[in-house]
Design a protein around this motif. Structure first.
Motif, PDB file in Angstrom:
ATOM      1  N   MET A   1       0.823  -1.194   0.000  1.00 61.41           N
ATOM      2  CA  MET A   1       0.000   0.000   0.000  1.00 61.41           C
ATOM      3  C   MET A   1       0.869   1.261   0.000  1.00 61.41           C
ATOM      4  SD  MET A   1      -3.001   1.284   0.036  1.00 61.41           S
ATOM      5  CE  MET A   1      -4.078   2.511   0.642  1.00 61.41           C
ATOM      6  N   ARG A   2       1.980   1.216   0.738  1.00 62.27           N
ATOM      7  CA  ARG A   2       2.859   2.384   0.803  1.00 62.27           C
ATOM      8  C   ARG A   2       3.415   2.735  -0.570  1.00 62.27           C
ATOM      9  NH1 ARG A   2       4.987   6.075   3.764  1.00 62.27           N
ATOM     10  NH2 ARG A   2       7.185   6.589   3.773  1.00 62.27           N
ATOM     11  N   SER A   3       3.777   1.705  -1.349  1.00 61.86           N
ATOM     12  CA  SER A   3       4.322   1.981  -2.684  1.00 61.86           C
ATOM     13  C   SER A   3       3.263   2.611  -3.584  1.00 61.86           C
ATOM     14  CB  SER A   3       4.877   0.707  -3.306  1.00 61.86           C
ATOM     15  OG  SER A   3       3.849  -0.235  -3.511  1.00 61.86           O
ATOM     16  N   LEU A   4       2.004   2.271  -3.361  1.00 58.37           N
ATOM     17  CA  LEU A   4       0.915   2.862  -4.130  1.00 58.37           C
ATOM     18  C   LEU A   4       0.818   4.363  -3.845  1.00 58.37           C
ATOM     19  CD1 LEU A   4      -1.326   2.028  -6.104  1.00 58.37           C
ATOM     20  CD2 LEU A   4      -2.833   1.766  -4.138  1.00 58.37           C
ATOM     21  N   LEU A   5       1.012   4.754  -2.600  1.00 59.28           N
ATOM     22  CA  LEU A   5       0.884   6.157  -2.206  1.00 59.28           C
ATOM     23  C   LEU A   5       2.009   7.042  -2.735  1.00 59.28           C
ATOM     24  CD1 LEU A   5      -0.414   5.792   1.464  1.00 59.28           C
ATOM     25  CD2 LEU A   5      -1.723   6.304  -0.615  1.00 59.28           C
ATOM     26  N   VAL A   6       3.113   6.438  -3.156  1.00 58.85           N
ATOM     27  CA  VAL A   6       4.206   7.224  -3.737  1.00 58.85           C
ATOM     28  C   VAL A   6       4.285   7.028  -5.253  1.00 58.85           C
ATOM     29  CG1 VAL A   6       5.577   7.315  -1.624  1.00 58.85           C
ATOM     30  CG2 VAL A   6       5.928   5.441  -3.253  1.00 58.85           C
ATOM     31  N   SER A   7       3.269   6.427  -5.825  1.00 59.78           N
ATOM     32  CA  SER A   7       3.219   6.186  -7.268  1.00 59.78           C
ATOM     33  C   SER A   7       2.519   7.346  -7.970  1.00 59.78           C
ATOM     34  CB  SER A   7       2.452   4.881  -7.526  1.00 59.78           C
ATOM     35  OG  SER A   7       2.030   4.809  -8.863  1.00 59.78           O
ATOM     36  N   TRP A   8       3.202   7.946  -8.940  1.00 63.39           N
ATOM     37  CA  TRP A   8       2.575   9.046  -9.673  1.00 63.39           C
ATOM     38  C   TRP A   8       1.373   8.539 -10.460  1.00 63.39           C
ATOM     39  CZ3 TRP A   8       2.013   8.903 -14.889  1.00 63.39           C
ATOM     40  CH2 TRP A   8       2.873   8.105 -15.632  1.00 63.39           C
ATOM     41  N   GLN A   9       1.409   7.283 -10.909  1.00 59.33           N
ATOM     42  CA  GLN A   9       0.295   6.722 -11.667  1.00 59.33           C
ATOM     43  C   GLN A   9      -0.977   6.646 -10.820  1.00 59.33           C
ATOM     44  OE1 GLN A   9       3.381   5.285 -11.458  1.00 59.33           O
ATOM     45  NE2 GLN A   9       4.055   4.617 -13.481  1.00 59.33           N
ATOM     46  N   PHE A  10      -0.826   6.249  -9.555  1.00 61.61           N
ATOM     47  CA  PHE A  10      -1.965   6.173  -8.642  1.00 61.61           C
ATOM     48  C   PHE A  10      -2.613   7.546  -8.484  1.00 61.61           C
ATOM     49  CE2 PHE A  10      -3.392   6.873  -4.224  1.00 61.61           C
ATOM     50  CZ  PHE A  10      -4.476   6.010  -4.193  1.00 61.61           C
ATOM     51  N   ALA A  12      -2.308  10.191 -10.431  1.00 64.02           N
ATOM     52  CA  ALA A  12      -2.847  10.674 -11.704  1.00 64.02           C
ATOM     53  C   ALA A  12      -4.206  10.035 -11.996  1.00 64.02           C
ATOM     54  CB  ALA A  12      -1.861  10.379 -12.834  1.00 64.02           C
ATOM     55  N   LEU A  13      -4.336   8.739 -11.711  1.00 62.13           N
ATOM     56  CA  LEU A  13      -5.614   8.059 -11.915  1.00 62.13           C
ATOM     57  C   LEU A  13      -6.676   8.614 -10.964  1.00 62.13           C
ATOM     58  CD1 LEU A  13      -7.193   5.900 -13.426  1.00 62.13           C
ATOM     59  CD2 LEU A  13      -6.385   4.238 -11.750  1.00 62.13           C
ATOM     60  N   LEU A  14      -6.291   8.839  -9.715  1.00 63.59           N
ATOM     61  CA  LEU A  14      -7.215   9.434  -8.750  1.00 63.59           C
ATOM     62  C   LEU A  14      -7.632  10.837  -9.200  1.00 63.59           C
ATOM     63  CD1 LEU A  14      -8.439   8.345  -6.165  1.00 63.59           C
ATOM     64  CD2 LEU A  14      -6.602   9.454  -4.887  1.00 63.59           C
ATOM     65  N   SER A  15      -6.695  11.582  -9.757  1.00 64.07           N
ATOM     66  CA  SER A  15      -7.004  12.906 -10.304  1.00 64.07           C
ATOM     67  C   SER A  15      -8.045  12.800 -11.412  1.00 64.07           C
ATOM     68  CB  SER A  15      -5.726  13.558 -10.843  1.00 64.07           C
ATOM     69  OG  SER A  15      -6.023  14.758 -11.503  1.00 64.07           O
ATOM     70  N   ALA A  16      -7.899  11.817 -12.278  1.00 61.71           N
ATOM     71  CA  ALA A  16      -8.857  11.616 -13.372  1.00 61.71           C
ATOM     72  C   ALA A  16     -10.247  11.288 -12.826  1.00 61.71           C
ATOM     73  CB  ALA A  16      -8.372  10.511 -14.311  1.00 61.71           C
ATOM     74  N   VAL A  17     -10.301  10.459 -11.781  1.00 62.43           N
ATOM     75  CA  VAL A  17     -11.602  10.121 -11.173  1.00 62.43           C
ATOM     76  C   VAL A  17     -12.258  11.373 -10.624  1.00 62.43           C
ATOM     77  CG1 VAL A  17     -12.705   8.893  -9.256  1.00 62.43           C
ATOM     78  CG2 VAL A  17     -11.007   7.722 -10.672  1.00 62.43           C
ATOM     79  N   PHE A  18     -11.495  12.170  -9.883  1.00 65.92           N
ATOM     80  CA  PHE A  18     -12.058  13.401  -9.310  1.00 65.92           C
ATOM     81  C   PHE A  18     -12.408  14.414 -10.396  1.00 65.92           C
ATOM     82  CE2 PHE A  18      -9.903  12.012  -5.293  1.00 65.92           C
ATOM     83  CZ  PHE A  18     -11.087  11.814  -4.583  1.00 65.92           C
ATOM     84  N   ALA A  19     -11.624  14.478 -11.467  1.00 62.82           N
ATOM     85  CA  ALA A  19     -11.945  15.380 -12.577  1.00 62.82           C
ATOM     86  C   ALA A  19     -13.266  14.979 -13.229  1.00 62.82           C
ATOM     87  CB  ALA A  19     -10.817  15.390 -13.601  1.00 62.82           C
ATOM     88  N   ALA A  20     -13.490  13.673 -13.366  1.00 62.97           N
ATOM     89  CA  ALA A  20     -14.755  13.197 -13.930  1.00 62.97           C
ATOM     90  C   ALA A  20     -15.917  13.575 -13.013  1.00 62.97           C
ATOM     91  CB  ALA A  20     -14.711  11.684 -14.136  1.00 62.97           C
ATOM     92  N   LEU A  21     -15.744  13.381 -11.713  1.00 66.66           N
ATOM     93  CA  LEU A  21     -16.786  13.768 -10.763  1.00 66.66           C
ATOM     94  C   LEU A  21     -17.011  15.272 -10.783  1.00 66.66           C
ATOM     95  CD1 LEU A  21     -15.926  11.444  -7.750  1.00 66.66           C
ATOM     96  CD2 LEU A  21     -17.888  11.257  -9.303  1.00 66.66           C
ATOM     97  N   THR A  22     -15.937  16.028 -10.979  1.00 64.11           N
ATOM     98  CA  THR A  22     -16.051  17.485 -11.073  1.00 64.11           C
ATOM     99  C   THR A  22     -17.011  17.876 -12.185  1.00 64.11           C
ATOM    100  OG1 THR A  22     -13.828  17.862 -10.225  1.00 64.11           O
ATOM    101  CG2 THR A  22     -14.772  19.608 -11.564  1.00 64.11           C
TER     102      THR A  22
END
Length: 145
Positions: A1-10, A12-22
């Motif tokens: 889980m820690r490696s996920l939190l320092v992954s730019w891909q994670f 960026a994908l979360l940003s895309a989800v929030f942008a869609a919700l926006t």
């Protein structure tokens, strides 16, 4: 889980989800209010949330710790963000979210171009093919045929 939190891909994908919700939330929210006022409400909300996060994590820095160059470019980025949001909300007010959002995402294409032109970044042939596909996809999704 820690490696996920320092992954730019994670992130960026979360940003895309929030942008869609926006887009979805904004389309509903802008229905009965002026688009500029809607942008103001959104901006104040963001300001309060980010201020709370900085306070909770004790991440505030003194203004003197920020160089003039950094400060200048962050202000320019803020102005560009504000202009983008004003235009985006205006577009959502008069257009379908499913058509407005893909055109807005042409920013991905422009970032690739600007990155190459102004930042000296290099893209491979595969990267350019992806940029072309994004551009074509945005146009096709926005097309009312």
């Amino acid at each position: 889980m820690r490696s996920l939190l320092v992954s730019w891909q994670f992130w960026a994908l979360l940003s895309a989800v929030f942008a869609a919700l926006t887009a979805i939330f904004a389309k509903v929210g802008v229905e009965n209010v002026d688009s500029d006022l809607a942008t103001f409400i959104r901006t104040v909300t963001i300001l309060l949330v980010i201020g709370a996060i900085l306070t909770a994590r004790e991440q505030w820095q003194g203004w003197g710790a920020i160089s003039t160059r950094t400060f200048t470019f962050l202000i320019l980025s803020g102005l560009a963000t504000g202009a983008s949001w004003l235009c985006y909300f205006r577009a959502l007010k008069i257009g379908d979210a499913a058509r407005v959002a893909p055109i807005d995402k042409l920013s991905v294409v422009l970032v690739a171009l600007f990155g190459v032109l102004f930042l000296g970044e290099r893209l491979s042939e595969w990267n350019w093919a992806g940029v072309a596909l994004i551009a074509a996809g945005a146009v096709l999704v926005a097309y009312r045929g």
